[in-house]
Write an enzyme that holds these catalytic residues in place. Structure first.
Site, PDB file in Angstrom:
ATOM      1  CG  HIS A 130       4.004 109.408  38.933  1.00  0.00           C
ATOM      2  ND1 HIS A 130       5.746 110.468  39.398  1.00  0.00           N
ATOM      3  CD2 HIS A 130       4.169 110.460  38.087  1.00  0.00           C
ATOM      4  CE1 HIS A 130       6.136 111.520  38.641  1.00  0.00           C
ATOM      5  NE2 HIS A 130       5.308 111.043  38.722  1.00  0.00           N
ATOM      6  CG  ASP A 161       8.177 108.152  41.883  1.00  0.00           C
ATOM      7  OD1 ASP A 161       7.272 107.452  40.453  1.00  0.00           O
ATOM      8  OD2 ASP A 161       7.942 109.161  41.426  1.00  0.00           O
ATOM      9  N   GLY A 235       4.438 116.996  33.705  1.00  0.00           N
ATOM     10  CA  GLY A 235       5.331 116.497  32.742  1.00  0.00           C
ATOM     11  C   GLY A 235       7.372 116.780  32.902  1.00  0.00           C
ATOM     12  CG  ASN A 236       9.266 120.233  34.671  1.00  0.00           C
ATOM     13  OD1 ASN A 236       9.140 120.726  34.269  1.00  0.00           O
ATOM     14  ND2 ASN A 236      10.734 120.498  33.937  1.00  0.00           N
ATOM     15  CB  SER A 237       7.563 113.762  36.360  1.00  0.00           C
ATOM     16  OG  SER A 237       6.816 114.179  37.670  1.00  0.00           O
ATOM     17  CG  LEU A 292       9.099  92.592  57.766  1.00  0.00           C
ATOM     18  CD1 LEU A 292       8.579  93.830  58.855  1.00  0.00           C
ATOM     19  CD2 LEU A 292      10.170  91.459  59.192  1.00  0.00           C
ATOM     20  N   GLY A 293       8.260  89.558  54.092  1.00  0.00           N
ATOM     21  CA  GLY A 293       7.101  88.825  53.897  1.00  0.00           C
ATOM     22  C   GLY A 293       6.046  88.410  54.423  1.00  0.00           C
TER      23      GLY A 293
END
Length: 384
Positions: A130, A161, A235-237, A292-293
């Protein structure tokens, strides 16, 4: 006659003359010392006759503080949670070179800041999807020594993520990776990152690991994450969650943002993040994710439709097509587990491995059916 009692040193009362000190008797030093030691020995013998007495004697002789159960209470230091544990300042000095600052801008406007973890000496950086998931992102990466590089997104995976960014740099110091599978609730958890951007770059916060396998839904994906209580902010992400050995055990990616909540942060377990990153570098997608498609849509109107997800597209030569699934079917369970949202469908599916057989419970024109399918490998799309 006044029967009230007065403080002899109170207002309006005369101070009585101080009594003369008693005359001191001179004792011979040797005799006095012998009597003192005999008294100590006698007191020790009497006190030792009871459990409480032994504790009191222990306290008196050692100067340490214990409670009535005899357990030692240590106030001057916190015991290390791991053998050879580093102090928090030592963790900071050791891990600081592994952490980079990311500034991301979109050609269409918008952007922000994040944190990254150096994976390899030749410029592969681990961060959150993200952080870099923008249209035509322009990425600037600053290393701990102040060097700036243009970064490119190698690949990202929204479901976990996780993203990998590359910069044209050599000689970087890679992070030392720990094992999230060997973490313990209550052990030291240290977050290092860039809350709110460069102004507060290389900020360290410290807490404990609060839970090892916390299932939370972020956007439309269900994730199993580490929970910790060290303070983190936007900002820590993408920054590391570290143990007391200075090893990366997780990658910070979320927090509970509520005025009534404090100290609930989350991190992607590093075992999972690195496995995904390796696939992103080698293949550009997560290769061994079961597939699964199908493309599905969550029920948006609670008054219409069953508790499930609506199939709106089926890929040719997919597991779903081979199982006989049709557009318009509602998937209400996967392997017997209810799937009211696409997030929960993905979560249950990803418990399986490629090649596993699974059962889909579907509603078709008012009839409930059970379809058997064999899961294929993810071809590198965002489909289910």
């Amino acid at each position: 006659m006044n029967d009230r009692h007065y403080d002899p040193f109170g207002p309006g009362m005369a101070r009585l003359p101080a009594p003369e000190p008693p005359k001191r008797r001179h004792r011979r030093p040797a005799r006095w010392l012998a009597r003192w030691l005999a008294g100590v020995l006698l007191a020790g013998l009497l006190l030792t006759a009871s459990g409480l007495g032994s504790v009191c004697l222990y306290v008196w002789l050692t100067g340490r503080q214990v409670d009535l159960t005899g357990r030692e209470i240590v106030f001057d230091q916190i015991r290390a949670d791991r053998e050879n544990a580093l102090s928090v300042p030592e963790v900071y000095e050791r891990c600081r070179p592994w952490v980079v600052t990311l500034q991301v801008r979109s050609a269409g406007g918008g952007g922000g800041f994040g944190t990254g973890i150096v994976l390899t000496a030749d410029g592969y950086i681990l961060t959150c999807a993200h952080v870099v998931d923008l249209s035509d992102p322009v990425i600037s990466v600053e290393t701990c020594d102040g060097s700036a590089f243009d970064g490119t997104v190698v690949a990202l995976d929204r479901q976990t993520d996780v993203a990998v960014v590359h910069i044209p740099a050599l000689g970087l110091e890679p992070a030392e990776l720990g094992s999230s599978g060997q973490t313990l609730v209550g052990e030291t958890a240290i977050a290092l990152g860039n809350p709110l951007g460069p102004q507060f770059s290389a900020t360290l916060t410290c807490g404990i690991l609060s839970a090892r396998e916390r299932t939370v839904t972020i956007d439309r994906y269900v994730m199993t994450l580490l929970q910790f209580d060290a303070s983190v902010s936007p900002g820590n992400s993408g920054g590391p969650l570290l143990n007391s050995l200075g090893q990366v055990i997780g990658m910070v990616n979320a927090k509970v943002d509520d005025d009534q909540v404090e100290g609930i942060g989350f991190a992607i377990p590093i075992d999972q993040a690195v496995t995904v990153a390796q696939d992103l570098i080698r293949y550009g997608y997560v290769q061994q994710r079961p597939w699964l498609g199908i493309t599905v849509r969550d029920r948006t109107d609670l008054s219409r439709g069953p508790e499930g997800v609506l199939v709106i597209d089926i890929s040719p030569d997919s597991a779903a097509q081979a199982a006989g699934l049709q557009v318009g079917d509602w998937i209400i369970a996967f392997n017997g587990q209810s799937t009211p949202t696409s997030a929960l469908l993905n979560y249950e599916k990803d418990k399986c491995a490629v090649g596993d057989r699974a059962e889909l419970t579907v509603l078709r024109e008012g009839r409930q059916l059970t379809l058997a399918c064999q899961l294929g490998a993810m071809p590198g799309t965002e489909e289910n």
